[in-house]
Write an enzyme that holds these catalytic residues in place. Structure first.
Site, PDB file in Angstrom:
ATOM      1  N   LYS A   1       4.330   9.887   8.426  1.00 58.35           N
ATOM      2  CA  LYS A   1       4.032   9.382   9.928  1.00 58.35           C
ATOM      3  C   LYS A   1       5.159   9.994  11.050  1.00 58.35           C
ATOM      4  O   LYS A   1       5.004  10.910  11.769  1.00 58.35           O
ATOM      5  CB  LYS A   1       3.667   8.073  10.130  1.00 58.35           C
ATOM      6  CG  LYS A   1       2.537   7.570   8.928  1.00 58.35           C
ATOM      7  CD  LYS A   1       2.494   6.020   9.233  1.00 58.35           C
ATOM      8  CE  LYS A   1       1.393   5.615   8.215  1.00 58.35           C
ATOM      9  NZ  LYS A   1       0.127   5.622   8.562  1.00 58.35           N
TER      10      LYS A   1
ATOM     11  N   ASP B   1       9.016   2.621  -0.166  1.00 59.95           N
ATOM     12  CA  ASP B   1       8.117   3.284   0.583  1.00 59.95           C
ATOM     13  C   ASP B   1       8.489   2.907   2.139  1.00 59.95           C
ATOM     14  O   ASP B   1       7.998   1.912   2.325  1.00 59.95           O
ATOM     15  CB  ASP B   1       6.822   2.875   0.231  1.00 59.95           C
ATOM     16  CG  ASP B   1       5.575   3.590   0.711  1.00 59.95           C
ATOM     17  OD1 ASP B   1       5.834   4.067   1.764  1.00 59.95           O
ATOM     18  OD2 ASP B   1       4.424   3.588   0.404  1.00 59.95           O
TER      19      ASP B   1
ATOM     20  N   TYR C   1       0.901  -1.197   0.220  1.00 56.73           N
ATOM     21  CA  TYR C   1       0.005  -0.125   0.024  1.00 56.73           C
ATOM     22  C   TYR C   1       0.905   1.046   0.247  1.00 56.73           C
ATOM     23  O   TYR C   1       1.590   1.500   1.041  1.00 56.73           O
ATOM     24  CB  TYR C   1      -0.928   0.052   1.262  1.00 56.73           C
ATOM     25  CG  TYR C   1      -1.845   1.320   1.349  1.00 56.73           C
ATOM     26  CD1 TYR C   1      -2.864   1.291   0.390  1.00 56.73           C
ATOM     27  CD2 TYR C   1      -1.626   2.302   2.255  1.00 56.73           C
ATOM     28  CE1 TYR C   1      -3.848   2.626   0.559  1.00 56.73           C
ATOM     29  CE2 TYR C   1      -2.542   3.192   2.410  1.00 56.73           C
ATOM     30  CZ  TYR C   1      -3.748   3.376   1.479  1.00 56.73           C
ATOM     31  OH  TYR C   1      -4.251   4.466   1.741  1.00 56.73           O
TER      32      TYR C   1
END
Length: 436
Positions: free
Chosen positions: A266, A238, A145
């Site tokens: 994050k 990622d 994702y």
């Protein structure tokens, strides 16, 4: 356990918010709950809901709370930053300091561009990779994702899998045509496909954590690096989840494989909204205003997020024992869970990397998306429900990872292990009722 306030809030939320939540996994639908738990506050390893119930948190806002919630030094940095202003729409000195700090931790990054989210960072990284190579097609891996931009939603993980989708509606055929996918870990198929197609970039989670946690083989990443270098393909890691979580320099430090571009998010904002992408100078200099690849954002480098990120990373950098202790605690917990799996003869396995782990209810080791999909839903639901009743919040989807923090204590670990045993006892009773 009384959760009536959460139920009332959910009924109210559905009238003004699609599905009653602002991110699909939060709905708790995957674990067959009528409504989610609404959180009011957090501190250390604990969450507190709108009914006053206290929980040990094993989600950690999906990774960034590596120091625990409301760490006093991070909170102080945020309060100081707020007093100076919350958004300027102009550059700040702290943005430069954060970029320099990240560069010291990630040696693959020559230059860094801050964004508002990990989704935005991944989207921009793909765009600049296309511009750099002059090619259109990208390759991603099933179950990885990278946020909800169109080109990266094809066969994605996380919330899509939670609702039994692998693609999102609303994506054009043309976009899907330019996004190629392969099973994670199959290097032979990567080699063949990159011979057949003009690929601009390969993007992946070096430690996938959105189809449940997958234990990556270092050889796969090393061969991926060799193939991309040989064929002039941009390799994008990622590391929104693995960056600063698996190690100070992320998964690329842990595996010793250097990508061309890195996506972060994050944790570099200490849990506040932020993202970043960075890498080789010759690629990053194509970003506007240096080059012609456009990227912009009023809240990119927001001073509050930057202050929280600088303090969080500084604490991690100055205290390497945090990682050692986290790895030890998580390793001991996982070993205890595996012992319980054997004791109760549960059909389950545990994948574990650093301070992340996933319990897969399957006899077989889960190595890819197909393996994750094939795990037992009912057993995970029983596990989730039992943990919740015993004051522990674990991911409300079998496709997500558990995250531990430096704030989790040995007593927390003992309580988690005790609750897991109760969950396995319940699973055993269920199987007996079904005649297995």
């Amino acid at each position: 356990m009384n959760t009536s306030n959460s139920e009332k809030l959910y009924i109210k939320a559905k009238k003004s918010i699609p599905g009653g939540v602002n991110s699909p996994v939060r709905a708790f639908m995957s674990v067959k709950k009528d409504y989610p738990i609404f959180i009011r506050k957090a501190l250390g390893s604990r969450l507190y809901d709108e009914d006053g119930n206290e929980y040990i948190d094993c989600i950690g806002s999906w990774g960034p709370m590596i120091l625990g919630h409301n760490h006093p030094e991070v909170l102080k940095a945020v309060k100081n930053a707020i007093e100076e202003g919350t958004s300027f729409g102009l550059p700040t000195g702290r943005e430069v300091e954060l970029a320099e700090l990240v560069k010291k931790c990630f040696t693959s990054i020559d230059k860094l561009r801050l964004t508002t989210s990990g989704t935005e960072a991944a989207m921009a990284a793909v765009r600049v990779a296309r511009a750099f190579t002059g090619r259109n097609r990208i390759l991603k891996f099933e179950g990885c994702y990278h946020g909800h931009s169109d080109s990266l939603m094809v066969k994605a993980g996380s919330g899509l899998l939670t609702f039994e989708h692998q693609d999102s509606n609303g994506i054009t055929e043309g976009v899907m045509k330019d996004t190629l996918t392969l099973p994670f870990g199959d290097i032979e198929k990567v080699d063949r496909l990159t011979d057949e197609e003009d690929i601009a970039c390969i993007i992946l989670e070096p430690v996938p954590a959105n189809m449940g946690l997958i234990e990556t083989e270092g050889e796969f990443l090393a061969k991926l690096r060799e193939i991309t270098e040989r064929k002039g393909i941009v390799l994008i890691f990622d590391e929104v989840i693995s960056g600063f979580r698996t190690a100070l320099g992320g998964a690329q430090q842990m595996y010793g494989v250097v990508p061309d571009l890195t996506v972060l998010g994050k944790i570099i904002g200490g849990g506040y909204p932020v993202g970043a992408f960075g890498g080789k100078r010759e690629i990053m200099d194509m970003i506007s205003p240096s080059g012609s690849v456009y990227h912009a954002g009023t809240l990119s480098g927001n001073p509050i997020s930057v202050a929280a990120g600088m303090k969080t990373i500084s604490i991690l950098k100055g205290n390497p024992e945090i990682y050692e202790e986290l790895d030890r605690k998580t390793g001991n917990l996982v070993e205890g869970i595996r012992n319980l799996i054997g004791k109760y003869k549960i059909k389950a396995t545990v994948n574990h990397v650093g301070s992340l782990f996933t319990i897969f209810f399957s006899e077989n080791k889960v190595k890819d998306l197909d393996g994750a999909i094939g795990t037992d839903d009912e057993m995970y639901n029983i596990y989730f429900d039992t943990m919740l009743k015993n004051g522990i919040i674990v991911p409300p989807s079998k496709y997500e990872a558990h995250f531990l923090s430096a704030a989790h204590t040995e007593k927390d670990m003992e309580k988690m292990l005790s609750a897991t045993e109760k969950a396995f006892e319940e699973i055993g009773k269920c199987r007996k009722r079904q005649g297995e």
